[in-house]
Scaffold this motif. Sequence first.
Motif, short mmCIF file in Angstrom:
data_model
loop_
_atom_site.label_atom_id
_atom_site.label_comp_id
_atom_site.label_asym_id
_atom_site.label_seq_id
_atom_site.Cartn_x
_atom_site.Cartn_y
_atom_site.Cartn_z
N VAL A 423 -1.54 4.15 -8.64
CA VAL A 423 -2.40 3.03 -8.26
C VAL A 423 -1.65 2.08 -7.33
O VAL A 423 -2.18 1.61 -6.31
N THR A 424 -0.38 1.81 -7.65
CA THR A 424 0.44 0.94 -6.80
C THR A 424 0.62 1.54 -5.41
O THR A 424 0.61 0.82 -4.40
N LEU A 425 0.80 2.86 -5.32
CA LEU A 425 0.97 3.51 -4.03
C LEU A 425 -0.26 3.31 -3.14
O LEU A 425 -0.14 3.08 -1.93
N ILE A 426 -1.44 3.39 -3.73
CA ILE A 426 -2.66 3.14 -2.96
C ILE A 426 -2.67 1.72 -2.41
O ILE A 426 -3.00 1.47 -1.25
N ILE A 427 -2.27 0.76 -3.24
CA ILE A 427 -2.19 -0.64 -2.81
C ILE A 427 -1.19 -0.79 -1.66
O ILE A 427 -1.45 -1.48 -0.67
N CYS A 428 -0.04 -0.13 -1.78
CA CYS A 428 1.00 -0.20 -0.75
C CYS A 428 0.48 0.28 0.60
O CYS A 428 0.77 -0.32 1.65
N ARG A 429 -0.26 1.36 0.59
CA ARG A 429 -0.75 1.92 1.87
C ARG A 429 -1.74 0.96 2.53
O ARG A 429 -1.75 0.84 3.77
N PHE A 430 -2.55 0.26 1.76
CA PHE A 430 -3.46 -0.73 2.33
C PHE A 430 -2.67 -1.89 2.95
O PHE A 430 -2.97 -2.35 4.06
#
Length: 443
Positions: A423-430
Amino acid sequence: MQKLNLLEEPVQKLFIKYLMPSISATLVTSIYILADTLMIGRGVGPVGIAALNLLLPLFSLFFGTGMLFGVGGGVLLSISKGRRDEQAAKEYFTVALWLAVAFAVFYIAGGHLLFKPVTEFLGRNDTMGNYVDEYGRVLVTGAPVFLFSAFLQAFVRNDRAPKVSMVAVVSGGVTNVVLDYIFIFPMKMGMAGAAIASVIGSLLTVGILLTHLTSPDNTLKVVARPGWKKAWEVVVNGFASFLLEMCNGVVTFLFNRQLLVYVGDLGVVVYGIISNSALIVASISNGISQAVQPILATNYGAGRKSRLKETRHMGEMAVTISGILFTGIGLLLPALVTAAFVKPTAEILAMSVPAVRIYFLSFFAMGFNILYGTYFQSVMKPGYSLFICMMRGMVINGILVFLLPIAFGVTGIWSVMPVTEFVTLIICRFLLAGQNKKLPSST
């Protein structure tokens, strides 16, 4: 020794020069805890591992504070050098140094005065109480040594001397492993012996790092009037690094409390095995991130946009390889991972094998999250970096560690970190997509 030119030399060449020293430094730092765990597991027993695991948040606090001032000041020092502002670089080092000294004094005094209530809060019980006292008292006494080990590593690396940092931590790590064996087995010093070995190893690391301050290449200078408003800048920029280190302690604390509720001391023993494995993977990911950090910060200060992207891509390639490797080990060899730490009983294996397979899935995304946190820190977006650390270190897993076990029992506890990291990785990409549009123009 010719100093590295972070603005002109090829990025790939610079990354390779920083990579092994940085990984060696962060990995060997984790060996302090890893060696203690291995030796205690064999020489003291599973209860000793449980006691050590309860004290890990304190080690994270001491080392994290060194990162707070070391990385916070080191990034600003590198950016100042990229802007050719040597006076500002000296001021950042000075305020960071005095902050580190103040907190070192506070930890050693407060740690002994509040030792019992703090360790009770962390979860000590009658079974492991004596082990906690033996190891913890020595750990608190060595707080300044652990703090300055992290602090000086960051500044020496940012002063373009990564090999000095590597030699220092490798020497300290090897010393720690050797003394661990001598103190625990031939000398029968138990938990206290393991802690003393860690303090002596770290002391050697600090001693070697201090030699850089007398070398001809040293630019880390103390000034009389550093401009104390820079202290706030150091804290703000370094807080994400502090939180990243503290995440380990917070996660350990939350997992220990929940495992004691759901499965008792055995769960803490199994988590001690997993958390030490995670420490190794996190150390390698941190090493990759610290390898790109001075390159990123210096080129950001000089406005070299293309070199920023190239440096980040090198880091992404490295964490991809690391993530695939360690996730694969967990999926294919969970029993071997367990046997590396303890002599596994059937009961321990029954719990550890599925736990390792589930938990190790988080390692693929972990490296990216650590890398992106360092990236945002290096391009003066400490708020983004702090947000990432909060999400993966406290918020998401802090919620899931209570919710998932309600539905899935102990399996839910092991599933917390894979869900959190992805979930954090998805946030990072945004966040990264938005930041790419705001980088300074290349010069």
